[in-house]
Design a protein around this motif. Structure first.
Motif, mmCIF file in Angstrom:
data_model
loop_
_atom_site.group_PDB
_atom_site.id
_atom_site.type_symbol
_atom_site.label_atom_id
_atom_site.label_comp_id
_atom_site.label_asym_id
_atom_site.label_seq_id
_atom_site.Cartn_x
_atom_site.Cartn_y
_atom_site.Cartn_z
ATOM 1 N N PRO A 12 82.783 35.691 50.913
ATOM 2 C CA PRO A 12 81.700 36.024 51.842
ATOM 3 C C PRO A 12 80.476 36.501 51.084
ATOM 4 N N SER A 13 79.309 36.198 51.599
ATOM 5 C CA SER A 13 78.057 36.619 51.001
ATOM 6 C C SER A 13 77.216 37.305 52.058
ATOM 7 N N PHE A 14 76.113 37.878 51.634
ATOM 8 C CA PHE A 14 75.231 38.594 52.539
ATOM 9 C C PHE A 14 73.825 38.034 52.391
ATOM 10 N N ARG A 15 73.106 37.953 53.518
ATOM 11 C CA ARG A 15 71.790 37.344 53.535
ATOM 12 C C ARG A 15 70.886 38.125 54.466
ATOM 13 N N LYS A 25 76.831 41.745 47.902
ATOM 14 C CA LYS A 25 77.317 42.939 48.595
ATOM 15 C C LYS A 25 76.299 43.370 49.637
ATOM 16 N N TRP A 26 76.776 44.172 50.569
ATOM 17 C CA TRP A 26 75.919 44.595 51.676
ATOM 18 C C TRP A 26 74.990 45.709 51.235
ATOM 19 N N LEU A 27 73.768 45.646 51.718
ATOM 20 C CA LEU A 27 72.774 46.694 51.470
ATOM 21 C C LEU A 27 72.123 47.064 52.795
ATOM 22 N N GLY A 28 71.764 48.319 52.917
ATOM 23 C CA GLY A 28 71.095 48.747 54.141
ATOM 24 C C GLY A 28 69.661 48.305 54.231
ATOM 25 N N ARG A 29 69.045 48.089 53.083
ATOM 26 C CA ARG A 29 67.630 47.690 53.046
ATOM 27 C C ARG A 29 67.471 46.498 52.128
ATOM 28 N N CYS A 30 66.729 45.509 52.584
ATOM 29 C CA CYS A 30 66.515 44.303 51.793
ATOM 30 C C CYS A 30 65.546 44.610 50.656
ATOM 31 N N PRO A 31 65.934 44.411 49.384
ATOM 32 C CA PRO A 31 65.004 44.680 48.273
ATOM 33 C C PRO A 31 63.820 43.735 48.229
ATOM 34 N N GLU A 32 63.896 42.592 48.890
ATOM 35 C CA GLU A 32 62.826 41.604 48.823
ATOM 36 C C GLU A 32 61.700 41.910 49.802
ATOM 37 N N CYS A 33 62.042 42.062 51.105
ATOM 38 C CA CYS A 33 61.016 42.306 52.134
ATOM 39 C C CYS A 33 60.985 43.742 52.624
ATOM 40 N N ALA A 35 62.877 45.394 54.566
ATOM 41 C CA ALA A 35 63.252 45.601 55.974
ATOM 42 C C ALA A 35 64.626 46.272 56.031
ATOM 43 N N TRP A 36 64.807 47.167 56.995
ATOM 44 C CA TRP A 36 66.056 47.892 57.174
ATOM 45 C C TRP A 36 66.952 47.180 58.178
ATOM 46 N N GLY A 37 68.256 47.154 57.899
ATOM 47 C CA GLY A 37 69.234 46.639 58.851
ATOM 48 C C GLY A 37 69.197 45.151 59.068
ATOM 49 N N THR A 38 68.656 44.396 58.138
ATOM 50 C CA THR A 38 68.553 42.946 58.324
ATOM 51 C C THR A 38 69.531 42.166 57.448
ATOM 52 N N VAL A 39 70.287 42.843 56.549
ATOM 53 C CA VAL A 39 71.239 42.164 55.670
ATOM 54 C C VAL A 39 72.561 42.004 56.413
ATOM 55 N N GLU A 40 72.970 40.769 56.657
ATOM 56 C CA GLU A 40 74.175 40.472 57.410
ATOM 57 C C GLU A 40 75.083 39.553 56.602
ATOM 58 N N GLU A 41 76.387 39.627 56.913
ATOM 59 C CA GLU A 41 77.374 38.825 56.199
ATOM 60 C C GLU A 41 77.429 37.412 56.774
ATOM 61 N N TYR A 42 77.590 36.452 55.876
ATOM 62 C CA TYR A 42 77.804 35.083 56.312
ATOM 63 C C TYR A 42 78.688 34.394 55.285
ATOM 64 N N GLY A 43 79.506 33.490 55.732
ATOM 65 C CA GLY A 43 80.434 32.799 54.846
ATOM 66 C C GLY A 43 79.941 31.425 54.491
ATOM 67 N N ALA A 44 80.799 30.678 53.852
ATOM 68 C CA ALA A 44 80.449 29.315 53.489
ATOM 69 C C ALA A 44 80.263 28.488 54.752
#
Length: 469
Positions: A12-15, A25-33, A35-44
């Motif tokens: 599983p990955s996070f996007r 791995k999951w993060l509470g805040r996206c280092p790129e944009c 934004a808070w709470g926007t990193v969600e898990e998604y699989g292949a």
């Protein structure tokens, strides 16, 4: 048999749902944009095949589509209809954003009362105030109607329930950031909540043929709060602008699927509510019997509407090593550029060591280059303590070489100035058709423009007087 090793493709990955940034791995805040709470898990991604389904409506030639279903209905406020392109289209979703206290709720409550009728009910849902607070404001501005329904709700399911009960033709939600869905995690105003609330109301509007007006908050930078997707989903985006210390309010179209975006609605905010201004030019002028040094009039274009505005300038001897440069309603960079052009090209050397104050009248903001010539003449008039001729307007962009460049809409600007009684104008070359009875002087550079200052009444600048002694 040994178990198959989990490959990187199966892990599983996070996007980030906002910018698409990926991580392991999951993060509470996206280092790129950020934004808070926007990193969600998604699989292949699984390989799926969508089979052809049953169509709901058959495709028809575009010429056979009934366009009468998209006929706009008036809001009862002509200035708002001007910006919307004629009124509210059934099924359209409009987003109105503006700073706190600018008058968004007052305007929409007035629209709710004027558009309500026996055939077209209006539902006003407030999530920021109680019903009694809205009623007090309605009494003050006279927005009482038997077909205007009011509800104070912050739950999305309750709002949808009111739609089933009232069956309105117009829904006003104040504001979209205060309503939340119980099926979505997160506090009201979060990105996920705003997307869900806006999506549900847009679907309800399209299914019912109901017009919807959404109030949106803005950030400190003036941008609409929430995900950018919100502006893409709605049909119309309006910005409500205005200085809280001035009476003028402007509704400017940013996006409009049913009309143009070059229209501006003008309103006046007062104790009894908010009223449209069909002819707002009088707010930006100071009526005087005799001209005053340091003032110059120009004609600005707000959308396609010409407005006559007044620029004022004042220069005084500085008491500090670094002279002050204060502006109100004008861009500081453009005023500084005009000062440099006057000193270098106009040979006015008394401005560099003096305190300079420049402002507009009535709270209007002049940001287009067409006001450059008026700013330069107001500064030159203030420096020489010599008033410009009466009933004169100046239109044109000034370059760093001192040339006066052409601007758009000169004929419309001159026609508006002539309508208000102005008889003389300074314009760039080739202005086009000139109104009858108006004297227009074409100027090529600042040297030509400064000749309108009467030399006989010009006061000597401090440096020039010192050199003569």
């Amino acid at each position: 048999m040994a178990a198959r090793t989990k490959t990187a493709k199966d892990r599983p990955s996070f996007r980030c749902t906002e910018c698409g940034w990926q991580t392991a791995k999951w993060l509470g805040r996206c280092p790129e944009c950020q934004a808070w709470g926007t990193v969600e898990e998604y699989g292949a991604p699984a390989v799926r095949t969508t089979a052809p389904g049953r169509v709901t409506t058959s495709a028809v030639p575009i010429g056979e589509v009934d366009g009468r279903q998209a006929t706009a209905r008036t809001t009862g406020v002509p200035e708002l209809d001007r910006v919307l392109g004629g009124g509210l289209v059934p099924g359209a979703v409009v987003l109105l954003a503006g700073e706190p206290g600018v008058g968004k709720s007052t305007l929409l409550l007035d629209v709710a009362a004027k558009s309500a009728s026996e055939e077209h009910r209006t539902l006003y849902v407030t999530g920021e105030e109680s019903a009694s607070q809205v009623r007090l404001r309605a009494d003050r501005i006279g927005a009482i109607d038997d077909h205007l329904y009011l509800a104070a709700e912050t739950d999305l399911s309750a709002v949808l329930g009111h739609l089933d009960a009232v069956k309105p033709s117009l829904l006003i939600l104040d504001s979209v950031q205060t309503v939340a869905s119980p099926e979505i995690d997160g506090a009201p105003g979060g990105m996920a909540q705003v997307r869900e609330v806006a999506g549900a109301l847009i679907r309800a509007s399209k299914d019912r043929g109901m017009s919807t007006l959404l109030v949106g908050h803005v950030t400190k930078d003036g941008a609409i709060a929430g995900p950018r997707l919100l502006e893409h989903l709605v049909d119309v985006v309006l910005h409500f602008e205005g200085d809280r210390h001035a009476r003028l309010r402007l509704v400017r179209g940013v996006k409009n699927r049913y009309g143009t975006t070059d229209e501006v609605g003008c309103f006046e905010l007062h104790d009894e509510g908010i009223t449209g201004l069909a002819d707002p030019s009088g707010l930006f002028l100071t009526r005087r019997a005799e001209p005053v040094p340091g003032t110059c009039l120009t004609v600005t274009l707000e959308g396609r509407r010409p407005l006559v505005a007044e620029v004022q300038a004042l220069t005084v001897d500085s008491q500090i090593p670094s002279p002050r440069r204060t502006t109100s309603g004008l861009e500081t960079s453009r005023v500084s550029m005009m000062l440099a052009v006057l000193e270098q090209r106009g040979r006015i050397t008394a401005l560099g060591k003096r305190d300079i104050y420049s402002a507009t009248v009535g709270g209007v903001k002049l940001s287009e280059p067409a006001a450059d010539l008026a700013i330069a003449l107001a500064l030159a008039s203030a420096a020489s303590d010599t008033p410009l001729p009466k009933n004169l307007v100046a239109i044109g962009e000034v370059g760093l070489a001192g040339e006066v460049r052409r601007v758009t809409g000169v004929q419309r600007r001159l026609a508006e100035a002539h309508r208000l009684g102005f008889t003389h104008a300074l314009v760039p070359g080739d202005p086009g058709k000139i109104p009858a009875g108006m004297k227009v002087l074409e100027v090529a550079d600042m040297g030509d423009a400064l000749r309108v200052l009467p030399r006989s009444r010009r006061r000597e600048a401090p440096q020039e007087a010192e050199q003569r002694r």
